[in-house]
Design an enzyme around this catalytic site. Structure first.
Site, short mmCIF file in Angstrom:
data_model
loop_
_atom_site.label_atom_id
_atom_site.label_comp_id
_atom_site.label_asym_id
_atom_site.label_seq_id
_atom_site.Cartn_x
_atom_site.Cartn_y
_atom_site.Cartn_z
N ASP A 31 0.87 -1.18 0.00
CA ASP A 31 0.00 0.00 0.00
C ASP A 31 0.91 1.24 0.00
O ASP A 31 2.10 1.15 0.35
CB ASP A 31 -0.86 -0.07 1.26
CG ASP A 31 -1.71 1.15 1.46
OD1 ASP A 31 -2.38 1.56 0.50
OD2 ASP A 31 -1.70 1.70 2.58
N ASP A 75 -1.77 -0.56 5.95
CA ASP A 75 -1.98 0.12 7.23
C ASP A 75 -3.46 0.24 7.58
O ASP A 75 -3.79 0.72 8.66
CB ASP A 75 -1.37 1.53 7.20
CG ASP A 75 -2.17 2.47 6.33
OD1 ASP A 75 -2.51 2.09 5.20
OD2 ASP A 75 -2.48 3.59 6.80
N LYS A 77 -5.70 7.90 -6.84
CA LYS A 77 -5.50 8.29 -8.24
C LYS A 77 -4.26 9.18 -8.39
O LYS A 77 -3.86 9.49 -9.50
CB LYS A 77 -6.75 9.01 -8.77
CG LYS A 77 -7.93 8.05 -8.89
CD LYS A 77 -9.18 8.71 -9.39
CE LYS A 77 -10.24 7.64 -9.65
NZ LYS A 77 -11.57 8.17 -9.93
N ASN A 78 -3.68 9.56 -7.29
CA ASN A 78 -2.45 10.37 -7.31
C ASN A 78 -1.21 9.54 -7.01
O ASN A 78 -0.13 10.10 -6.82
CB ASN A 78 -2.57 11.50 -6.27
CG ASN A 78 -3.68 12.47 -6.61
OD1 ASN A 78 -3.59 13.20 -7.60
ND2 ASN A 78 -4.75 12.49 -5.82
N ASP A 132 -0.13 5.05 1.00
CA ASP A 132 -0.35 5.94 2.14
C ASP A 132 -0.36 5.14 3.44
O ASP A 132 -1.22 4.28 3.62
CB ASP A 132 -1.68 6.67 1.95
CG ASP A 132 -2.07 7.52 3.14
OD1 ASP A 132 -1.16 7.97 3.86
OD2 ASP A 132 -3.27 7.74 3.34
N ARG A 171 -11.65 8.04 -2.94
CA ARG A 171 -12.08 9.44 -2.76
C ARG A 171 -13.60 9.51 -2.61
O ARG A 171 -14.11 10.23 -1.76
CB ARG A 171 -11.62 10.26 -3.98
CG ARG A 171 -11.64 11.76 -3.73
CD ARG A 171 -11.15 12.50 -4.96
NE ARG A 171 -9.86 11.99 -5.43
CZ ARG A 171 -9.34 12.22 -6.64
NH1 ARG A 171 -10.01 12.98 -7.50
NH2 ARG A 171 -8.17 11.73 -6.99
N VAL A 190 -9.57 4.05 1.80
CA VAL A 190 -10.78 3.98 0.96
C VAL A 190 -10.74 5.06 -0.10
O VAL A 190 -10.06 6.08 0.03
CB VAL A 190 -12.09 4.04 1.79
CG1 VAL A 190 -12.14 2.88 2.78
CG2 VAL A 190 -12.25 5.37 2.50
P1 B16 Z 1 -7.06 9.98 -3.98
P2 B16 Z 1 -3.71 4.17 -0.07
C1 B16 Z 1 -5.60 6.05 -0.10
O1 B16 Z 1 -4.28 5.68 -0.32
C2 B16 Z 1 -5.70 6.95 1.12
O2 B16 Z 1 -5.34 6.23 2.28
C3 B16 Z 1 -7.11 7.44 1.27
O3 B16 Z 1 -7.19 8.31 2.39
C4 B16 Z 1 -7.53 8.17 -0.01
O4 B16 Z 1 -8.88 8.61 0.07
C5 B16 Z 1 -7.37 7.22 -1.20
O5 B16 Z 1 -6.03 6.79 -1.27
C6 B16 Z 1 -7.76 7.88 -2.52
O6 B16 Z 1 -6.85 8.91 -2.80
O7 B16 Z 1 -8.10 10.95 -3.56
O8 B16 Z 1 -5.67 10.60 -4.12
O9 B16 Z 1 -7.45 9.21 -5.23
O10 B16 Z 1 -3.65 4.00 1.42
O11 B16 Z 1 -4.62 3.17 -0.75
O12 B16 Z 1 -2.35 4.26 -0.71
MG MG Z 2 -2.94 3.05 3.32
#
Ligand code: B16
Ligand code: MG
Length: 216
Positions: free
Chosen positions: A9, A168, A115-116, A11, A49, A47
């Site tokens: 993972d 995590d 998505k980032n 984040d 966005r 989860v």
């Molecule tokens: P985005 P992971 C997740 O990352 C984040 O933990 C979560 O808080 C976020 O909403 C999700 O990515 C979507 O992110 O808005 O940038 O598309 O833990 O799966 O790496």
């Molecule tokens: Mg995570």
């Protein structure tokens, strides 16, 4: 059976973008007069966005155009924070662990709901270390559905029962278990149902230790 692939993972495992996600949702919530705390933010770990927005709203109804507008605004705030990310934001022990796994011949994948994710990996200078990258664009059904990790395992060329997922978030561990992967719960969140846990993250793990514990 032998473990041949590790899927990480992003984040909370490779870096801590949760704080940036929190500040971005908090800014949107304040602009819209919605209460949003750090405790609320814990429910958004891992989860998508869209699901994050749903959880922030806590049942408050909004129409689709408003939902799209709010997600765009949150992502704009988040992307501004991403400009601050440098390789110094890689969590302790990550580079050593990735190097050690690659040296042991283990394939490395990334499975992030974000998505980032690619932009974050580029800013961390880690994008070339992964043999396959699954992100928020890769599958329709997001964590806790197993689809993303299965997609990454397929790209790596291994079945789930030869892979370990490092996560995590509860949603991520649930996704990996549903897919038939071994699981390692990392970081400060309380994960009770992974095969192995490491509250101190990858810094407190060795590749040999993980293989010795999970390779049966
Ligand atoms: P985005 P992971 C997740 O990352 C984040 O933990 C979560 O808080 C976020 O909403 C999700 O990515 C979507 O992110 O808005 O940038 O598309 O833990 O799966 O790496
Ligand atoms: Mg995570």
């Amino acid at each position: 059976m032998t473990i041949k692939a590790f899927i990480f993972d992003l984040d909370g495992v490779i870096t801590d973008t949760a704080e940036f996600h929190f500040r971005s949702w908090k800014q949107l919530a304040e602009e819209e007069g919605i209460a949003f705390t750090r405790e609320d933010n814990e429910q958004l770990r891992g989860v998508s966005r869209r699901e994050s927005l749903n959880r922030m709203l806590k049942g408050r109804p909004i129409d689709e155009a408003t939902a799209q507008n709010w997600m765009t605004r949150k992502n704009d705030y988040y992307r501004a924070y991403l400009q601050e990310i440098t390789p110094e934001h890689v969590l302790p022990g990550v580079v050593t662990f990735l190097d050690s796994a690659a040296s042991a011949g283990i394939k490395l994948g990334l499975g992030s709901a974000s998505k980032n994710a690619r932009d974050v990996l580029e800013r961390l200078n880690l994008i070339d270390r992964f043999d396959a990258i699954g992100d928020g664009f890769s599958v329709v059904n997001t964590k806790p559905a197993p689809d993303l990790f299965i997609w990454v395992a397929g790209r790596l060329g291994f079945p789930p029962n030869e892979g370990v997922v490092f996560e995590d978030a509860e949603a991520g561990i649930d996704a990996a278990l549903a897919g038939g992967f071994y699981t390692v719960g990392v970081g400060h969140s309380v994960i009770t149902h992974a095969h192995m846990v490491s509250p101190g993250g990858l810094a407190d793990l060795t590749v040999e230790g993980v293989l010795a514990k999970l390779n049966k």
